[in-house]
Design a protein around this motif. Structure first.
Motif, mmCIF file in Angstrom:
data_model
loop_
_atom_site.group_PDB
_atom_site.id
_atom_site.type_symbol
_atom_site.label_atom_id
_atom_site.label_comp_id
_atom_site.label_asym_id
_atom_site.label_seq_id
_atom_site.Cartn_x
_atom_site.Cartn_y
_atom_site.Cartn_z
ATOM 1 N N VAL A 145 0.653 -0.918 -0.356
ATOM 2 C CA VAL A 145 -0.086 0.113 -0.207
ATOM 3 C C VAL A 145 0.903 0.848 0.544
ATOM 4 C CG1 VAL A 145 -1.796 1.457 0.971
ATOM 5 C CG2 VAL A 145 -1.852 -0.953 1.119
ATOM 6 N N LYS A 146 1.805 1.194 0.855
ATOM 7 C CA LYS A 146 2.931 2.129 0.822
ATOM 8 C C LYS A 146 3.801 2.444 -0.432
ATOM 9 C CE LYS A 146 3.426 2.309 5.744
ATOM 10 N NZ LYS A 146 4.201 2.083 7.353
ATOM 11 N N GLU A 147 4.017 1.419 -0.823
ATOM 12 C CA GLU A 147 4.402 1.677 -2.525
ATOM 13 C C GLU A 147 3.749 2.304 -3.873
ATOM 14 O OE1 GLU A 147 6.164 -1.951 -2.776
ATOM 15 O OE2 GLU A 147 7.997 -2.284 -1.291
ATOM 16 N N ILE A 148 2.686 1.550 -3.874
ATOM 17 C CA ILE A 148 1.645 1.691 -4.558
ATOM 18 C C ILE A 148 0.977 3.137 -4.225
ATOM 19 C CG2 ILE A 148 -1.051 1.631 -5.239
ATOM 20 C CD1 ILE A 148 -0.674 -0.816 -5.198
ATOM 21 N N ALA A 149 0.676 3.822 -2.935
ATOM 22 C CA ALA A 149 1.207 5.011 -2.862
ATOM 23 C C ALA A 149 1.761 6.376 -3.733
ATOM 24 C CB ALA A 149 0.530 5.211 -1.159
ATOM 25 N N GLY A 150 3.503 5.793 -2.999
ATOM 26 C CA GLY A 150 4.497 6.791 -3.860
ATOM 27 C C GLY A 150 4.033 6.341 -5.351
ATOM 28 N N LEU A 151 4.033 5.079 -5.708
ATOM 29 C CA LEU A 151 4.182 4.934 -7.084
ATOM 30 C C LEU A 151 3.489 5.746 -8.326
ATOM 31 C CD1 LEU A 151 4.524 1.407 -7.507
ATOM 32 C CD2 LEU A 151 6.851 2.790 -8.166
ATOM 33 N N ILE A 152 1.880 5.888 -7.823
ATOM 34 C CA ILE A 152 1.343 6.801 -8.170
ATOM 35 C C ILE A 152 1.279 8.299 -8.668
ATOM 36 C CG2 ILE A 152 -0.824 7.422 -6.424
ATOM 37 C CD1 ILE A 152 -2.609 6.129 -8.282
ATOM 38 N N GLN A 171 6.699 7.395 -13.883
ATOM 39 C CA GLN A 171 7.462 6.192 -13.596
ATOM 40 C C GLN A 171 7.436 4.952 -13.039
ATOM 41 O OE1 GLN A 171 11.805 6.172 -12.968
ATOM 42 N NE2 GLN A 171 12.122 4.258 -13.091
ATOM 43 N N GLY A 172 6.703 5.466 -11.939
ATOM 44 C CA GLY A 172 5.944 5.104 -10.959
ATOM 45 C C GLY A 172 4.282 4.453 -11.197
ATOM 46 N N ARG A 173 4.073 5.441 -12.194
ATOM 47 C CA ARG A 173 2.520 5.062 -12.893
ATOM 48 C C ARG A 173 3.130 3.550 -13.994
ATOM 49 N NH1 ARG A 173 -1.195 8.500 -11.080
ATOM 50 N NH2 ARG A 173 -2.320 8.540 -12.383
ATOM 51 N N GLN A 174 3.684 4.175 -14.914
ATOM 52 C CA GLN A 174 3.879 3.029 -15.634
ATOM 53 C C GLN A 174 4.214 2.041 -14.743
ATOM 54 O OE1 GLN A 174 7.455 4.378 -17.676
ATOM 55 N NE2 GLN A 174 6.111 6.090 -18.569
ATOM 56 N N LYS A 175 5.223 1.727 -13.867
ATOM 57 C CA LYS A 175 4.889 0.046 -13.376
ATOM 58 C C LYS A 175 3.929 -0.126 -13.209
ATOM 59 C CE LYS A 175 6.558 -2.228 -9.524
ATOM 60 N NZ LYS A 175 7.665 -3.572 -9.982
ATOM 61 N N LEU A 176 2.906 0.564 -12.118
ATOM 62 C CA LEU A 176 2.058 0.359 -11.892
ATOM 63 C C LEU A 176 0.361 -0.342 -13.541
ATOM 64 C CD1 LEU A 176 0.296 2.586 -9.748
ATOM 65 C CD2 LEU A 176 1.215 0.743 -8.750
ATOM 66 N N GLU A 177 0.730 0.025 -14.311
ATOM 67 C CA GLU A 177 0.723 -0.174 -15.516
ATOM 68 C C GLU A 177 0.812 -1.159 -16.226
ATOM 69 O OE1 GLU A 177 0.186 4.240 -16.862
ATOM 70 O OE2 GLU A 177 1.126 2.931 -17.932
ATOM 71 N N PRO A 198 -3.036 3.805 -20.763
ATOM 72 C CA PRO A 198 -2.405 4.153 -19.425
ATOM 73 C C PRO A 198 -3.211 4.913 -18.509
ATOM 74 C CG PRO A 198 -1.564 5.283 -21.456
ATOM 75 C CD PRO A 198 -2.601 4.286 -21.543
ATOM 76 N N LEU A 199 -2.531 4.683 -17.341
ATOM 77 C CA LEU A 199 -3.437 5.181 -15.955
ATOM 78 C C LEU A 199 -3.420 7.179 -15.925
ATOM 79 C CD1 LEU A 199 -5.160 4.380 -13.390
ATOM 80 C CD2 LEU A 199 -2.719 4.197 -12.201
ATOM 81 N N ALA A 200 -4.293 7.507 -16.322
ATOM 82 C CA ALA A 200 -4.843 8.942 -16.282
ATOM 83 C C ALA A 200 -5.251 9.136 -14.627
ATOM 84 C CB ALA A 200 -5.968 9.025 -16.731
ATOM 85 N N GLU A 201 -4.724 10.592 -13.853
ATOM 86 C CA GLU A 201 -5.482 11.267 -12.841
ATOM 87 C C GLU A 201 -6.225 10.644 -12.420
ATOM 88 O OE1 GLU A 201 -4.687 15.539 -10.247
ATOM 89 O OE2 GLU A 201 -3.744 15.247 -12.060
ATOM 90 N N GLU A 202 -7.503 11.153 -13.275
ATOM 91 C CA GLU A 202 -8.752 10.887 -12.703
ATOM 92 C C GLU A 202 -8.990 9.377 -12.860
ATOM 93 O OE1 GLU A 202 -8.887 11.356 -18.151
ATOM 94 O OE2 GLU A 202 -8.192 12.080 -15.866
ATOM 95 N N ASP A 203 -8.352 8.424 -13.706
ATOM 96 C CA ASP A 203 -8.691 6.974 -13.458
ATOM 97 C C ASP A 203 -8.049 6.602 -11.408
ATOM 98 O OD1 ASP A 203 -9.620 7.154 -15.367
ATOM 99 O OD2 ASP A 203 -7.624 6.552 -16.468
ATOM 100 N N PRO A 219 9.746 -10.747 -3.392
ATOM 101 C CA PRO A 219 10.039 -9.757 -3.032
ATOM 102 C C PRO A 219 9.629 -8.387 -3.558
ATOM 103 C CG PRO A 219 11.906 -11.005 -3.562
ATOM 104 C CD PRO A 219 10.623 -11.457 -3.498
ATOM 105 N N ASP A 220 8.832 -8.833 -4.858
ATOM 106 C CA ASP A 220 7.967 -7.058 -5.315
ATOM 107 C C ASP A 220 6.585 -7.828 -4.950
ATOM 108 O OD1 ASP A 220 6.863 -5.574 -6.745
ATOM 109 O OD2 ASP A 220 8.132 -5.987 -8.755
ATOM 110 N N PHE A 221 6.173 -6.842 -3.882
ATOM 111 C CA PHE A 221 4.762 -6.615 -3.441
ATOM 112 C C PHE A 221 3.545 -6.125 -4.768
ATOM 113 C CE2 PHE A 221 6.790 -7.106 1.152
ATOM 114 C CZ PHE A 221 7.546 -8.570 0.972
ATOM 115 N N VAL A 222 3.816 -5.289 -5.108
ATOM 116 C CA VAL A 222 3.071 -4.664 -5.906
ATOM 117 C C VAL A 222 3.243 -5.754 -7.288
ATOM 118 C CG1 VAL A 222 3.029 -2.562 -7.709
ATOM 119 C CG2 VAL A 222 3.999 -2.258 -5.294
ATOM 120 N N SER A 223 3.366 -6.049 -7.477
ATOM 121 C CA SER A 223 3.669 -6.979 -8.888
ATOM 122 C C SER A 223 2.737 -8.358 -8.633
ATOM 123 C CB SER A 223 5.156 -7.612 -8.962
ATOM 124 O OG SER A 223 4.951 -7.803 -10.302
ATOM 125 N N ASN A 224 2.990 -8.656 -7.253
ATOM 126 C CA ASN A 224 2.180 -9.531 -6.451
ATOM 127 C C ASN A 224 1.140 -9.428 -6.435
ATOM 128 O OD1 ASN A 224 4.367 -10.990 -6.453
ATOM 129 N ND2 ASN A 224 4.625 -10.851 -3.657
#
Length: 366
Positions: free
Chosen positions: A250-257, A261-267, A275-280, A317-322
């Protein structure tokens, strides 16, 4: 008044409201979600009021069983005496344990925000009680869910008759009418779980002359705007390691968003369609929270979704990817605000629009 006046001592159930703490208390050992395909067969000219006749679902597949699909002709609007419109409300009648005649009890389970076959895993407790006390058992489907549809389209104007108050009046009308088909009917006990548990509790309060008791595990009887209990239960019941890695993710996603570069990892990790737009952001965060945080809500064998989800969350160990692995990795996942809004605007009958309507107009639970 007749039901309330009878001696209910033979039914060893306290007549006060019974509430069991903890959502998992309404679960049975096994999850029996019945996917039953049924064809409708309406008896020619049949009507419930005032002749107390029944129209039946075709139950040929259940031949030799004591379980029957039936239809009750209920009113669309119970609070306007000039409105005579009706709709076909489904119910299941099970006389395996008793028939409701000659003073024997009747147990009725009020289904909630899904088709009535879905609630098999919540009914085990009620059916066990019916077996113990020799009760006729009934499951009544909630208006606007399953096949109990007052209208073929869920336009805003048509949705105005969907409320807990109308649903309670449905059950009251059903009980009063059904009693007229029985010989010396016995006392009624109303059951439910989760939202339908709240219905059960409210029914006992609003119609105490019709039922002697309410069994209402996990019933959210108080409307709440910021409802944290649903997802909050995850940290209480999930394994400690799973809770810990989720906190980190949760903390990592809060930083990535917050970064491109972080949004690209989430995508990539969540296999997004675009692509993850701000309104999404809201719909994305809400969707991933619901998928993981709600996995304990149906944690029954043989699937054990909480165990499965936690196994995925701790696999690397990559909890976001998990976390992303909990979503489809073959077809892409649409987290766009436009997709979310179009879903809410869809007027086709279905569980999604109905429950969102009830949350927005009555309960909150956001």
């Amino acid at each position: 008044e007749e039901v309330a006046g009878r001696d209910s001592g033979r039914l060893l159930v306290d007549s006060s409201y019974i509430k069991m703490e903890g959502r998992r208390s309404c679960r049975a050992v096994g999850m029996a979600v019945l996917l039953v395909g049924v064809a409708v067969y309406v008896v020619e000219g049949s009507t419930i009021m005032p002749d107390v006749q029944h129209a039946f679902f075709d139950d040929r597949e259940l031949k030799g069983s004591a379980t029957h699909y039936r239809i009750f002709e209920n009113r669309i609007n119970h609070f306007d005496p000039t409105d005579s419109r009706t709709y076909k409300q489904r119910y299941i009648l099970n006389n395996t344990y008793g028939d409701g005649n000659n003073g024997s009890p009747v147990f009725i389970f009020l289904s909630g925000e899904a088709t009535m076959e879905f609630f098999g895993f919540q009914e085990v407790q009620a059916k066990n009680a019916a077996d113990k006390f020799g009760a006729l058992y009934i499951n009544l489907e909630h208006r606007y869910y399953g096949l109990s549809l007052p209208f073929s389209t869920f336009s805003t104007d048509n949705m105005k008759y969907l409320s807990s108050e109308q649903a309670l009046a449905d059950a009251a009308n059903f009980i009063q009418t059904f009693n007229r088909t029985l010989e010396n009917p016995g006392p009624w006990v109303v059951f439910g779980c989760s939202y339908s548990g709240a219905l059960s509790a409210w029914f006992r309060l609003k119609y105490p002359h019709l039922v002697v008791a309410s069994v209402a595990p996990s019933g959210p009887v108080l409307a709440q705007l910021n409802y944290t209990s649903y997802l909050g239960l995850f940290q209480e019941v999930a394994p400690a390691e799973c809770v810990d890695v989720t906190r980190v993710a949760v903390k990592e996603i809060a930083g990535l968003i917050r970064t491109d570069q972080g949004r690209q990892k989430l995508e990539k990790d969540f296999n997004m369609c675009q692509p993850l737009a701000e309104e999404d952001d809201y719909y994305f965060l809400w969707s991933i929270s619901l998928t993981l945080g709600g996995s304990n809500q149906m944690d029954n064998p043989p699937e054990w979704p909480l165990n499965q989800s936690c196994s995925v969350m701790t696999q690397s160990p990559d909890f976001v990817s998990n976390w992303g692995q909990l979503f489809s990795q073959t077809s892409c996942n649409n987290f766009s605000e436009e997709h979310f809004i179009n879903f809410l605007r869809d007027e086709s009958p279905g569980m999604g629009r109905s429950w969102v309507w009830q949350k927005c107009t009555e309960f909150g639970f956001f």
